[in-house]
Motif scaffolding. Structure first.
Motif, PDB file in Angstrom:
ATOM      1  N   PHE A   1      -7.738  18.029  -0.175  1.00  0.00           N
ATOM      2  CA  PHE A   1      -6.436  17.640  -0.705  1.00  0.00           C
ATOM      3  C   PHE A   1      -6.196  16.137  -0.564  1.00  0.00           C
ATOM      4  CE2 PHE A   1      -5.176  22.143  -0.598  1.00  0.00           C
ATOM      5  CZ  PHE A   1      -4.504  22.217  -1.812  1.00  0.00           C
ATOM      6  N   SER A   2      -6.684  15.562   0.546  1.00  0.00           N
ATOM      7  CA  SER A   2      -6.531  14.115   0.717  1.00  0.00           C
ATOM      8  C   SER A   2      -7.331  13.365  -0.338  1.00  0.00           C
ATOM      9  CB  SER A   2      -6.985  13.708   2.121  1.00  0.00           C
ATOM     10  OG  SER A   2      -6.172  14.319   3.108  1.00  0.00           O
ATOM     11  N   GLY A   3      -8.544  13.857  -0.628  1.00  0.00           N
ATOM     12  CA  GLY A   3      -9.338  13.224  -1.675  1.00  0.00           C
ATOM     13  C   GLY A   3      -8.685  13.346  -3.040  1.00  0.00           C
ATOM     14  N   LEU A   4      -8.124  14.522  -3.360  1.00  0.00           N
ATOM     15  CA  LEU A   4      -7.437  14.691  -4.650  1.00  0.00           C
ATOM     16  C   LEU A   4      -6.219  13.784  -4.743  1.00  0.00           C
ATOM     17  CD1 LEU A   4      -7.623  18.592  -5.087  1.00  0.00           C
ATOM     18  CD2 LEU A   4      -8.875  16.851  -6.366  1.00  0.00           C
ATOM     19  N   ALA A   5      -5.486  13.664  -3.622  1.00  0.00           N
ATOM     20  CA  ALA A   5      -4.313  12.785  -3.633  1.00  0.00           C
ATOM     21  C   ALA A   5      -4.716  11.337  -3.884  1.00  0.00           C
ATOM     22  CB  ALA A   5      -3.571  12.910  -2.301  1.00  0.00           C
ATOM     23  N   PHE A   6      -5.844  10.913  -3.298  1.00  0.00           N
ATOM     24  CA  PHE A   6      -6.301   9.544  -3.512  1.00  0.00           C
ATOM     25  C   PHE A   6      -6.714   9.327  -4.971  1.00  0.00           C
ATOM     26  CE2 PHE A   6      -9.845   6.405  -3.309  1.00  0.00           C
ATOM     27  CZ  PHE A   6      -9.078   5.302  -2.999  1.00  0.00           C
ATOM     28  N   VAL A   7      -7.450  10.298  -5.531  1.00  0.00           N
ATOM     29  CA  VAL A   7      -7.849  10.191  -6.943  1.00  0.00           C
ATOM     30  C   VAL A   7      -6.617  10.161  -7.849  1.00  0.00           C
ATOM     31  CG1 VAL A   7      -9.042  11.381  -8.825  1.00  0.00           C
ATOM     32  CG2 VAL A   7     -10.094  11.265  -6.545  1.00  0.00           C
TER      33      VAL A   7
ATOM     34  N   VAL B   1      -7.980   4.639  10.201  1.00  0.00           N
ATOM     35  CA  VAL B   1      -8.366   3.479   9.387  1.00  0.00           C
ATOM     36  C   VAL B   1      -8.660   3.910   7.955  1.00  0.00           C
ATOM     37  CG1 VAL B   1     -10.142   1.713   9.070  1.00  0.00           C
ATOM     38  CG2 VAL B   1      -9.205   2.147  11.351  1.00  0.00           C
ATOM     39  N   ILE B   2      -9.343   5.051   7.796  1.00  0.00           N
ATOM     40  CA  ILE B   2      -9.632   5.543   6.444  1.00  0.00           C
ATOM     41  C   ILE B   2      -8.346   5.846   5.698  1.00  0.00           C
ATOM     42  CG2 ILE B   2     -10.620   7.472   5.170  1.00  0.00           C
ATOM     43  CD1 ILE B   2     -12.836   7.605   7.259  1.00  0.00           C
TER      44      ILE B   2
ATOM     45  N   LEU C   1      -6.963   4.105   2.242  1.00  0.00           N
ATOM     46  CA  LEU C   1      -6.605   4.852   1.037  1.00  0.00           C
ATOM     47  C   LEU C   1      -5.243   4.429   0.521  1.00  0.00           C
ATOM     48  CD1 LEU C   1      -7.807   8.473   1.979  1.00  0.00           C
ATOM     49  CD2 LEU C   1      -8.975   6.785   0.561  1.00  0.00           C
ATOM     50  N   VAL C   2      -4.313   4.189   1.448  1.00  0.00           N
ATOM     51  CA  VAL C   2      -2.971   3.758   1.031  1.00  0.00           C
ATOM     52  C   VAL C   2      -3.026   2.370   0.399  1.00  0.00           C
ATOM     53  CG1 VAL C   2      -0.670   3.161   1.871  1.00  0.00           C
ATOM     54  CG2 VAL C   2      -1.814   5.194   2.736  1.00  0.00           C
ATOM     55  N   VAL C   3      -3.783   1.445   1.018  1.00  0.00           N
ATOM     56  CA  VAL C   3      -3.860   0.069   0.512  1.00  0.00           C
ATOM     57  C   VAL C   3      -4.589   0.023  -0.825  1.00  0.00           C
ATOM     58  CG1 VAL C   3      -4.804  -2.225   0.961  1.00  0.00           C
ATOM     59  CG2 VAL C   3      -3.720  -0.939   2.813  1.00  0.00           C
TER      60      VAL C   3
END
Length: 362
Positions: A33-39, A75-76, A80-82
């Motif tokens: 889910f974190s990867g999908l949110a980043f994409v 840090v990861i 992702l936010v930046v």
């Protein structure tokens, strides 16, 4: 006698305070889910207003053995936010976007701090558990070694006293008899203390037992000590022994009855009587040991009436407290109950009630 049957070994591995195994299945789900949110954040114009969605990603650090895993995930998440702020384009409302992203990073940092604190507490509790288990093992080992070092010479001393009494004069025989009785009581106390410290290691078997047979064997085993004190032991079993079967552990039941008979014989003066009876109730089978001695103290009978986990007999004021404590813990482990009361005349009655076998089957 101390525990002689098979004893379950203690788990020597330190216990870890962690979430259940089922929660571990959430880890790859949270990563996905974190990867999908980043994409999604990269493909749309700053749709991810707050990176708090990455907080569960950081929470998975509790499953990592290394402390560095928490900060690597933090840090990861911040990266992702930046990175999500600059792709695909930077929106015109730059201050609002920067504010939202900074709040996201602060939220991630706060989550990491909470997880770090939780890990510290987890490790402290695990260390305390290991220390408590080590202290318990040391205590058990010390008591076991001490009992072995004391019991062997004590048995020898009792044997020598018996031989000396046979050839001694009548006036000296009484004094030697008192010394031998005190030695036997000390030996019984050591056995009870040893069993009390090892009671958690022994797994009691809940099975159908013949209460009448166990009561008969216990009474027969106590006759030698009773005859020395000129005390009569009488057995009055249930009139219908076929209905006197109970659910419990044969060793524990015999151990309780041995303690009850030993205390009854000790409290009964010469010429007195100790009786053992087995009675079937509605849902229980009760074995009672009655004597014609001086009776029990009011503190002891009150402790039996309370019969709560906080009053397990460890601080009983009467002599033989270790025997009472061991008996009550064994009775409670078999879903039974012990009661004690003074009779209207001289003497007292202590009873052990266990679930009836036919009630359990029904």
């Amino acid at each position: 006698m101390p525990i002689t049957g098979p004893v379950e070994p203690r788990d020597q591995t330190p216990r870890r305070i962690a979430l259940g195994r089922s929660a571990r299945w959430l880890v790859p789900v949270l990563y996905a889910f974190s990867g999908l949110a980043f994409v999604f954040d990269l493909c749309r114009d700053n749709t991810l207003a707050y990176g708090i969605i990455y907080a569960p990603l950081i929470a998975t650090a509790v499953f990592h053995k290394s402390r560095s895993g928490l900060w690597i995930l933090s840090v990861i998440a911040c990266l992702l936010v930046v990175v999500g702020a600059f792709f695909p384009v930077v929106e015109s409302d730059l201050p609002d976007m920067v504010g939202n992203r900074i709040l996201s990073i602060l939220a991630i940092g706060a989550t990491a701090a909470f997880v770090h604190h939780a890990r510290d507490i987890q490790e402290r509790l695990a260390a305390e558990t290991r220390r408590a288990e080590a202290a318990e093992r040391i205590k058990t080992d010390v008591l076991t070694n001490l009992s072995q070092e004391i019991r062997t010479p004590l048995h020898t001393l009792l044997g020598v006293l018996s031989l000396t009494m046979a050839a001694s004069k009548p006036d000296a025989r009484e004094a030697l008899g008192r010394v031998r009785n005190d030695g036997k009581q000390l030996l019984a106390t050591i056995d009870n203390l040893l069993d009390l410290t090892q009671i958690e290691e022994r797994k009691l078997r809940q099975q159908t037992i013949d209460i009448v047979k166990i009561a008969q064997d216990a009474a027969e085993g106590a006759r030698a000590a009773a005859s020395e004190r000129q005390v009569c032991i009488a057995l009055d079993p249930d009139r219908d022994p076929d209905k006197a079967s109970a659910i419990g552990d044969a060793w524990a039941t015999r151990r309780i009855l041995d303690n009850l008979l030993a205390n009854a014989v000790r409290l009964t003066p010469p010429g007195g009587r100790v009786s053992v009876s087995v009675a079937r109730g509605a849902d229980t089978v009760t074995t009672s040991v009655s004597d014609t001695g001086k009776g029990l103290s009011s503190e002891l009978t009150q402790d039996f009436r309370n019969d709560g986990p906080e009053t397990d007999g460890n601080a009983l004021p009467a002599a033989g407290a270790t025997g009472w404590a061991l008996s009550r813990r064994l009775a409670r482990a078999m879903n039974g109950r012990m009661t004690a009361s003074n009779q209207p005349g001289p003497g007292a009655t202590v009873s052990l009630s266990l679930p009836a076998a036919d009630r359990q089957i029904a």
